[in-house]
Design a protein around this motif. Structure first.
Motif, PDB file in Angstrom:
ATOM      1  N   LEU A  10       0.831  -1.206   0.000  1.00 26.10           N
ATOM      2  CA  LEU A  10       0.000   0.000   0.000  1.00 26.10           C
ATOM      3  C   LEU A  10       0.863   1.252   0.000  1.00 26.10           C
ATOM      4  CD1 LEU A  10      -2.805  -1.083   2.493  1.00 26.10           C
ATOM      5  CD2 LEU A  10      -3.082  -0.596   0.052  1.00 26.10           C
ATOM      6  N   ASP A  11       1.993   1.198   0.693  1.00 24.23           N
ATOM      7  CA  ASP A  11       2.895   2.348   0.712  1.00 24.23           C
ATOM      8  C   ASP A  11       3.434   2.639  -0.679  1.00 24.23           C
ATOM      9  OD1 ASP A  11       4.438   4.352   2.316  1.00 24.23           O
ATOM     10  OD2 ASP A  11       6.129   3.231   1.487  1.00 24.23           O
ATOM     11  N   SER A  12       3.628   1.574  -1.490  1.00 29.04           N
ATOM     12  CA  SER A  12       4.110   1.779  -2.855  1.00 29.04           C
ATOM     13  C   SER A  12       3.081   2.500  -3.711  1.00 29.04           C
ATOM     14  CB  SER A  12       4.481   0.431  -3.496  1.00 29.04           C
ATOM     15  OG  SER A  12       3.327  -0.303  -3.850  1.00 29.04           O
ATOM     16  N   PHE A  13       1.818   2.473  -3.280  1.00 27.32           N
ATOM     17  CA  PHE A  13       0.765   3.219  -3.967  1.00 27.32           C
ATOM     18  C   PHE A  13       0.577   4.597  -3.345  1.00 27.32           C
ATOM     19  CE2 PHE A  13      -0.341  -1.123  -5.151  1.00 27.32           C
ATOM     20  CZ  PHE A  13      -0.596  -0.984  -6.502  1.00 27.32           C
ATOM     21  N   ASP A  14       1.507   4.977  -2.474  1.00 21.52           N
ATOM     22  CA  ASP A  14       1.496   6.300  -1.845  1.00 21.52           C
ATOM     23  C   ASP A  14       0.283   6.497  -0.945  1.00 21.52           C
ATOM     24  OD1 ASP A  14       2.808   8.635  -1.278  1.00 21.52           O
ATOM     25  OD2 ASP A  14       1.803   9.781  -2.847  1.00 21.52           O
ATOM     26  N   THR A  15      -0.145   5.430  -0.292  1.00 31.13           N
ATOM     27  CA  THR A  15      -1.202   5.550   0.701  1.00 31.13           C
ATOM     28  C   THR A  15      -0.575   5.637   2.087  1.00 31.13           C
ATOM     29  OG1 THR A  15      -1.430   3.159   1.023  1.00 31.13           O
ATOM     30  CG2 THR A  15      -2.766   4.170  -0.705  1.00 31.13           C
ATOM     31  N   GLU A  16      -1.238   6.302   2.986  1.00 32.10           N
ATOM     32  CA  GLU A  16      -0.762   6.416   4.360  1.00 32.10           C
ATOM     33  C   GLU A  16      -1.370   5.280   5.171  1.00 32.10           C
ATOM     34  OE1 GLU A  16      -0.542   9.660   8.029  1.00 32.10           O
ATOM     35  OE2 GLU A  16      -1.546  10.166   6.135  1.00 32.10           O
ATOM     36  N   VAL A  17      -0.522   4.471   5.785  1.00 34.67           N
ATOM     37  CA  VAL A  17      -0.978   3.271   6.482  1.00 34.67           C
ATOM     38  C   VAL A  17      -0.630   3.357   7.963  1.00 34.67           C
ATOM     39  CG1 VAL A  17      -0.834   0.750   6.593  1.00 34.67           C
ATOM     40  CG2 VAL A  17      -0.616   1.905   4.391  1.00 34.67           C
ATOM     41  N   LYS A  18      -1.591   3.047   8.798  1.00 32.21           N
ATOM     42  CA  LYS A  18      -1.374   2.957  10.236  1.00 32.21           C
ATOM     43  C   LYS A  18      -1.846   1.591  10.707  1.00 32.21           C
ATOM     44  CE  LYS A  18      -1.932   7.937  11.104  1.00 32.21           C
ATOM     45  NZ  LYS A  18      -2.656   8.977  11.882  1.00 32.21           N
ATOM     46  N   LEU A  19      -1.037   0.953  11.559  1.00 32.26           N
ATOM     47  CA  LEU A  19      -1.348  -0.381  12.050  1.00 32.26           C
ATOM     48  C   LEU A  19      -1.766  -0.325  13.512  1.00 32.26           C
ATOM     49  CD1 LEU A  19       1.634  -2.368  10.494  1.00 32.26           C
ATOM     50  CD2 LEU A  19      -0.567  -1.792   9.473  1.00 32.26           C
ATOM     51  N   PHE A  20      -2.697  -1.182  13.864  1.00 33.36           N
ATOM     52  CA  PHE A  20      -3.143  -1.258  15.252  1.00 33.36           C
ATOM     53  C   PHE A  20      -2.600  -2.533  15.887  1.00 33.36           C
ATOM     54  CE2 PHE A  20      -5.619  -0.533  18.924  1.00 33.36           C
ATOM     55  CZ  PHE A  20      -6.158  -1.748  19.326  1.00 33.36           C
ATOM     56  N   ASP A  21      -1.940  -2.379  17.027  1.00 32.01           N
ATOM     57  CA  ASP A  21      -1.400  -3.498  17.789  1.00 32.01           C
ATOM     58  C   ASP A  21      -2.345  -3.772  18.961  1.00 32.01           C
ATOM     59  OD1 ASP A  21      -0.022  -5.287  19.378  1.00 32.01           O
ATOM     60  OD2 ASP A  21       1.910  -4.298  19.110  1.00 32.01           O
ATOM     61  N   PRO A  22      -2.986  -4.946  19.002  1.00 31.03           N
ATOM     62  CA  PRO A  22      -4.004  -5.194  20.028  1.00 31.03           C
ATOM     63  C   PRO A  22      -3.463  -5.577  21.403  1.00 31.03           C
ATOM     64  CG  PRO A  22      -3.772  -7.132  18.676  1.00 31.03           C
ATOM     65  CD  PRO A  22      -2.846  -6.089  18.090  1.00 31.03           C
ATOM     66  N   ARG A  23      -2.161  -5.648  21.550  1.00 35.42           N
ATOM     67  CA  ARG A  23      -1.622  -5.981  22.878  1.00 35.42           C
ATOM     68  C   ARG A  23      -2.093  -4.948  23.904  1.00 35.42           C
ATOM     69  NH1 ARG A  23       4.584  -7.117  21.210  1.00 35.42           N
ATOM     70  NH2 ARG A  23       4.032  -5.426  19.780  1.00 35.42           N
ATOM     71  N   ASP A  24      -2.515  -5.432  25.041  1.00 36.71           N
ATOM     72  CA  ASP A  24      -3.054  -4.617  26.141  1.00 36.71           C
ATOM     73  C   ASP A  24      -4.483  -4.145  25.881  1.00 36.71           C
ATOM     74  OD1 ASP A  24      -0.635  -4.815  27.560  1.00 36.71           O
ATOM     75  OD2 ASP A  24       0.188  -3.073  26.510  1.00 36.71           O
ATOM     76  N   GLN A  25      -5.080  -4.615  24.784  1.00 38.59           N
ATOM     77  CA  GLN A  25      -6.487  -4.271  24.554  1.00 38.59           C
ATOM     78  C   GLN A  25      -7.361  -5.136  25.454  1.00 38.59           C
ATOM     79  OE1 GLN A  25      -8.623  -4.182  20.468  1.00 38.59           O
ATOM     80  NE2 GLN A  25      -9.251  -6.080  21.444  1.00 38.59           N
ATOM     81  N   PRO A  26      -8.293  -4.550  26.202  1.00 44.41           N
ATOM     82  CA  PRO A  26      -9.171  -5.330  27.069  1.00 44.41           C
ATOM     83  C   PRO A  26     -10.247  -6.056  26.268  1.00 44.41           C
ATOM     84  CG  PRO A  26      -9.820  -3.046  27.141  1.00 44.41           C
ATOM     85  CD  PRO A  26      -8.570  -3.101  26.303  1.00 44.41           C
ATOM     86  N   GLN A  27     -10.868  -7.014  26.887  1.00 43.39           N
ATOM     87  CA  GLN A  27     -11.984  -7.698  26.251  1.00 43.39           C
ATOM     88  C   GLN A  27     -13.209  -6.781  26.226  1.00 43.39           C
ATOM     89  OE1 GLN A  27     -12.123 -10.859  24.777  1.00 43.39           O
ATOM     90  NE2 GLN A  27      -9.908 -10.628  24.960  1.00 43.39           N
TER      91      GLN A  27
END
Length: 212
Positions: A10-27
């Motif tokens: 996606l970065d090669s298509f010049d899109t801005e990408v943000k990733l979410f890391d679920p560690r420490d996410q509560p139920q």
């Protein structure tokens, strides 16, 4: 790891990408929505124009961590549906033979969230043997399919008729600036060629949110 590959493409298509890391996410229902990880996830969903969901398959279904992330995404947030009309790509990784149970489940959830889920999808079989020691997927039809899914995710976004190339070809609108799709055969960032057969964000129990 497939999400990392998807983000590079996606970065090669010049899109801005943000990733979410679920560690420490509560139920879900086990914490307030103001909890930092929950707030981070909801802010990303509101910010993005498209998402990629990817989960390992465990006992023939998506993981509980993946489902918990989706459960934390509200159908209504401040009077606005944060997912309605946005695009979605689904992927899964398998420890054994190839399966499509998880992507099928993700599609059902995507429709419920009023997301436009693209037709293409990716399922990587025997994931333990498809990635090198650096976490990069080896050249294979599985990598080609991820490229194809990401390319389709970008193509499903509306093309602004005000931005046309001199040759008349449409220019894809992204979160940062207009860009042309990477031509067939030209290398994307990272040196891997993008072909017409190969392409939107979550893997390893994470949700990727590309700003397309």
């Amino acid at each position: 790891m497939p999400l990392d590959e998807a983000a590079r493409i996606l970065d090669s298509f010049d899109t801005e990408v943000k990733l979410f890391d679920p560690r420490d996410q509560p139920q879900p229902d086990g914490a307030l929505s103001e909890q930092p990880k929950v707030a981070e996830l909801r802010n990303l969903v509101t910010w993005c124009r498209g998402m990629v969901w990817c989960s390992p398959e465990c006992h023939d279904v998506m993981t509980g961590i993946m489902k918990s992330q989706i459960d934390w995404i509200p159908l209504s947030l401040g009077g606005v549906r944060p997912t309605q009309g946005k695009t979605l790509a689904v992927m899964q990784v398998c420890g054994g033979s190839q399966s499509f149970n998880t992507v099928n489940q993700l599609r059902i959830l995507g429709r419920w969230m009023r997301l436009l889920t693209i037709p293409n999808q990716s399922s990587v079989a025997r994931a333990w043997d498809e990635f090198d020691e650096h976490g990069r997927i080896r050249p294979s039809p599985y990598y080609n399919r991820i490229v194809d899914v990401m390319e389709e995710l970008v193509k499903f976004h509306p093309v602004d008729p005000r931005h046309q190339g001199s040759s008349g070809r449409s220019i894809l609108r992204t979160g940062r600036k207009p860009c042309r799709a990477v031509p067939t055969g030209q290398p994307a960032k990272g040196g891997r060629p993008v072909t017409a057969e190969r392409l939107g964000a979550a893997t390893g129990n994470t949700i990727g949110a590309p700003q397309l």
